[in-house]
Write an enzyme that holds these catalytic residues in place. Structure first.
Site, PDB file in Angstrom:
ATOM      1  N   GLY A   1      48.432  36.582  25.010  1.00  0.00           N
ATOM      2  CA  GLY A   1      48.587  37.052  23.633  1.00  0.00           C
ATOM      3  C   GLY A   1      47.726  36.335  22.610  1.00  0.00           C
ATOM      4  O   GLY A   1      48.071  36.298  21.427  1.00  0.00           O
TER       5      GLY A   1
ATOM      6  N   LEU B   1      48.772  45.871  30.324  1.00  0.00           N
ATOM      7  CA  LEU B   1      48.204  46.330  31.596  1.00  0.00           C
ATOM      8  C   LEU B   1      48.830  47.593  32.172  1.00  0.00           C
ATOM      9  O   LEU B   1      48.359  48.101  33.182  1.00  0.00           O
ATOM     10  CB  LEU B   1      48.244  45.183  32.618  1.00  0.00           C
ATOM     11  CG  LEU B   1      47.447  43.944  32.159  1.00  0.00           C
ATOM     12  CD1 LEU B   1      47.493  42.845  33.205  1.00  0.00           C
ATOM     13  CD2 LEU B   1      46.004  44.301  31.829  1.00  0.00           C
TER      14      LEU B   1
ATOM     15  N   LEU C   1      49.496  51.627  32.190  1.00  0.00           N
ATOM     16  CA  LEU C   1      48.894  52.848  31.651  1.00  0.00           C
ATOM     17  C   LEU C   1      49.861  53.468  30.635  1.00  0.00           C
ATOM     18  O   LEU C   1      51.064  53.535  30.887  1.00  0.00           O
ATOM     19  CB  LEU C   1      48.646  53.829  32.808  1.00  0.00           C
ATOM     20  CG  LEU C   1      47.867  55.098  32.482  1.00  0.00           C
ATOM     21  CD1 LEU C   1      46.438  54.771  32.067  1.00  0.00           C
ATOM     22  CD2 LEU C   1      47.850  56.029  33.702  1.00  0.00           C
TER      23      LEU C   1
ATOM     24  N   ASN D   1      42.921  50.202  21.924  1.00  0.00           N
ATOM     25  CA  ASN D   1      42.869  49.176  22.967  1.00  0.00           C
ATOM     26  C   ASN D   1      41.587  48.374  22.817  1.00  0.00           C
ATOM     27  O   ASN D   1      40.605  48.850  22.252  1.00  0.00           O
ATOM     28  CB  ASN D   1      42.881  49.870  24.345  1.00  0.00           C
ATOM     29  CG  ASN D   1      42.847  48.874  25.491  1.00  0.00           C
ATOM     30  OD1 ASN D   1      43.533  47.842  25.462  1.00  0.00           O
ATOM     31  ND2 ASN D   1      42.054  49.166  26.514  1.00  0.00           N
TER      32      ASN D   1
ATOM     33  N   HIS E   1      38.857  46.254  25.316  1.00  0.00           N
ATOM     34  CA  HIS E   1      38.478  46.026  26.714  1.00  0.00           C
ATOM     35  C   HIS E   1      37.346  44.992  26.745  1.00  0.00           C
ATOM     36  O   HIS E   1      36.404  45.096  25.952  1.00  0.00           O
ATOM     37  CB  HIS E   1      38.029  47.345  27.350  1.00  0.00           C
ATOM     38  CG  HIS E   1      37.798  47.212  28.818  1.00  0.00           C
ATOM     39  ND1 HIS E   1      38.835  47.167  29.726  1.00  0.00           N
ATOM     40  CD2 HIS E   1      36.653  47.067  29.536  1.00  0.00           C
ATOM     41  CE1 HIS E   1      38.335  47.012  30.941  1.00  0.00           C
ATOM     42  NE2 HIS E   1      37.016  46.948  30.852  1.00  0.00           N
TER      43      HIS E   1
ATOM     44  N   GLU F   1      36.244  39.005  20.758  1.00  0.00           N
ATOM     45  CA  GLU F   1      37.502  39.748  20.585  1.00  0.00           C
ATOM     46  C   GLU F   1      38.279  39.223  19.378  1.00  0.00           C
ATOM     47  O   GLU F   1      38.751  40.002  18.538  1.00  0.00           O
ATOM     48  CB  GLU F   1      38.367  39.617  21.836  1.00  0.00           C
ATOM     49  CG  GLU F   1      37.771  40.321  23.027  1.00  0.00           C
ATOM     50  CD  GLU F   1      38.710  40.404  24.219  1.00  0.00           C
ATOM     51  OE1 GLU F   1      38.643  41.403  24.930  1.00  0.00           O
ATOM     52  OE2 GLU F   1      39.517  39.480  24.442  1.00  0.00           O
TER      53      GLU F   1
END
Ligand code: GAR
Length: 189
Positions: free
Chosen positions: A12, A85, A87, A102, A104, A174
């Site tokens: 997190g 993680l 779907l 999201n 990635h 990120e």
């Protein structure tokens, strides 16, 4: 007031950067942290900030009407996946169309799909001797890592970079870009 729910399965660190960014913004609230793992460190981080948490222990719960309605009752405007993680089931997507995003840790469409997360991604990128990698922030649809792109940022991979060094470069990107991208998405809602 715009309300965000962050979904995360692990540490997190991104969730915390997002929480910090919006702590000083009176128009945005991180209302909820959702995790599918009872021992995920993100839940501790949420407690430190007195943010409500909710465990979704299975795909079934994640895709249930009850969970979608719970998010709706909490008036969630945007769902932010940060290392989540599972779907996202189509029922949830139908409740939040274009309102689930999201991040990635690679330049999609390369290195995406089921099983491609965290260090698995960086190991594959380094093994292929790619000269660059980066991050992709995108809308979420029914497939893993497949929705419309919002932002990509690249970084160079040096000759001696191993997966760990690459992961550190990616994490910096990120932490810097995800909160800003979220702010832009919120402004368009
Ligand atoms: C991040 O690098 C994120 O891009 C990745 O998981 C990490 C979570 O880190 N997500 C994926 O790989 C999704 N396919 P964090 O828990 O420290 O924020």
């Amino acid at each position: 007031m715009k309300r965000i729910a962050i979904f995360a399965s692990g540490s997190g660190s991104n969730a915390e950067k997002i929480i910090e960014r919006f702590a000083i913004n009176p128009n945005v609230e991180i209302s909820l942290i959702v995790s599918n793992k009872a021992d995920a460190y993100v839940l501790k981080r949420a407690q430190n900030y007195n943010i409500e948490t909710r465990l979704v222990p299975s795909k079934k719960v994640l895709g249930s009407l009850e969970f979608a309605e719970y998010l709706q009752e909490k008036e969630i405007d945007l769902i932010v996946l940060a290392g989540f993680l599972l779907l996202i089931p189509s029922l949830l997507i139908s409740y939040f169309p274009d309102r689930i995003i999201n991040i990635h840790p690679a330049l999609l469409p390369k290195y995406g799909g089921k099983g491609m997360y965290g260090m698995h991604v960086h190991t594959a990128v380094v093994k292929n001797r790619d000269k660059e990698s980066g991050i992709t922030i995108h809308y979420v649809n029914e497939k893993y890592d497949d929705g419309k792109h919002i932002l990509q940022v690249t970084c160079a991979i040096e000759k001696d970079d191993d997966p760990k060094i690459l992961s550190e470069k990616i994490q910096k990107l990120e932490h810097l870009h995800y909160p800003i991208a979220i702010e832009k998405v919120l402004a368009e809602l």
